[in-house]
Design an enzyme around this catalytic site. Sequence first.
Site, PDB file in Angstrom:
ATOM      1  CD  GLU A  63      49.119  53.961  62.546  1.00 35.38           C
ATOM      2  OE1 GLU A  63      49.597  54.792  61.767  1.00 35.38           O
ATOM      3  OE2 GLU A  63      48.016  53.374  62.324  1.00 35.38           O
ATOM      4  CB  SER A 178      34.214  29.993  27.765  1.00 37.15           C
ATOM      5  OG  SER A 178      33.099  30.338  28.574  1.00 37.15           O
ATOM      6  N   GLY A 299      34.189  40.693  29.394  1.00 36.46           N
ATOM      7  CA  GLY A 299      34.696  40.034  28.212  1.00 36.46           C
ATOM      8  C   GLY A 299      35.579  40.930  27.367  1.00 36.46           C
ATOM      9  N   PRO A 300      35.882  40.493  26.142  1.00 39.10           N
ATOM     10  CG  PRO A 300      35.748  39.432  24.087  1.00 39.10           C
ATOM     11  CD  PRO A 300      35.416  39.237  25.523  1.00 39.10           C
ATOM     12  CG  LEU A 302      33.657  46.274  30.227  1.00 40.25           C
ATOM     13  CD1 LEU A 302      32.889  47.519  29.803  1.00 40.25           C
ATOM     14  CD2 LEU A 302      32.966  45.619  31.420  1.00 40.25           C
TER      15      LEU A 302
END
Length: 374
Positions: A63, A178, A299-300, A302
Site C-alpha cells: 500500500e 540419477s 530423497g525417498p 525424508l
Amino acid sequence: MWQEDPVADTTVDARSMRRAIALAARGLGATSPNPVVGCVIAAPDGTVLGEGYHQRAGGPHAEVHALRAAGERARGATAYVTLEPCNHTGRTGPCARALVDAGISRVVYAVADPDPRATGGGATLRAAGVEVEGGFLAAEAEAGNTAWLTAVRRGRPFVTWKYAASLDGRSAAADGTSRWISSAASRADVHRLRAESDAVVVGSGTLRTDDPHLAVRGIEDVVQPLRVAVDARAEVLATARVLDGAAPTVLVVGDAADTRHLPGVELLRLPLHAGRIDVRELLERLYARGVRSVLLEGGPTLAGAFLADGVVDRIVGYLAPVLLGAGPAALADAEITTLAQALRLDVTEVVPFGTDLRITAVPAAVPTEAPKEH
C-alpha cells in the site's frame, strides 16, 4: 462481503484486483516472515493512479509503494489490496492508517488477515469513514499467497515436496545413477521453486549420493533460500557443496552428534526419536526462524517421514518418459501398509516441461461422513 461469480468478471474492480494479485506474486520468496501483497490505486473509471507490491521483509508494504506512486491523486480513489491492510506497527507503520491519511475513500481487499497481530485493518478503515469491501476474488488471491496463509493458520511452514522420477516411479537407476532423469526445462523450473521458497530441505542420503548445491541459479535479484541439511549423525564432509557459503545454510543434527570436523557451520541440534530427527519439531524451529515456505528436495526416506507426519501441503512431480525397471523408488516408507491408508491426492495442474510432465497435486480433503437418518 462479496460473493464471487464463477464467470470471469471484467469490471474495474476485477481488473484492478487481478492486477494486484499479479503484482503480489513478484514478492514470492523475498518477504518472509511477511506475506506477499499487491496493491493498485485506481480512479472510478479504472485509470491506474499507482501500484506496488511488498518487495522485502522490513521494507515498505504494498500500500505504501502504491500511495507513493499515486501521490495527491490518491485522494478520493479506491485501493485494491490482496490482503486486508495491516493494523500493526512493526518495522513499518500500519497500512490502514496510511490509506486513511492519504484520503483513500474506498478499499477493496481480497483476503482477511489471519495474523492476530495485524488483523483489524478493515475495522480501522470503517471507523475513519472509508468504504470497505472484503472478500473480493478471495480464492484467486489466496491461491497466490497460500504458503504464508497456510503457515500462519497452522503455525508451521507450508511444505512442497518436489521430486523427479521415471515413468515407472524410480528416482535413480539400479546402480544409483540419477543425473539426469528430468529434462533441462524441468531442472530450470526447480530453480524457480527454490526462488519462491524460504528454505530448501534435504536429507543425509541426498547429501551423500548427489552432493547437491541447492542455491538458486539462473534467476536475477533473488533472495537465496536457507539451505537446510538434515544429517542426524553429522556425517557430511566439510567439503560438501551445500556448505560453500553461496547461500545461508544450517545443518540439522542430533543433539549428541560429533561436529568437530565442521567448524564454523551453523548447527541446529535436535533430540533424536528412534534415531531420526523429529520432522514436526524441525518445522517448528524453522517457523520460529521466520521460514514460512519449505521446498523439500530430500530423497525417498525424508519424503516418507514428512508424508507420514502429515506435513506435506503440495507435491510437484516431474515425470520423465523413461523406464528404469529397477532402482530406488521416489518415495520410501510413509507408514502406508494397505490401500485403505493410501494418501489420496487432488491433481491441480498437469503441464509439459521439455520432454517431461510436471504434475502438481495436493492432499485430498477427507470427506465428512453424512449423519445417518433414523
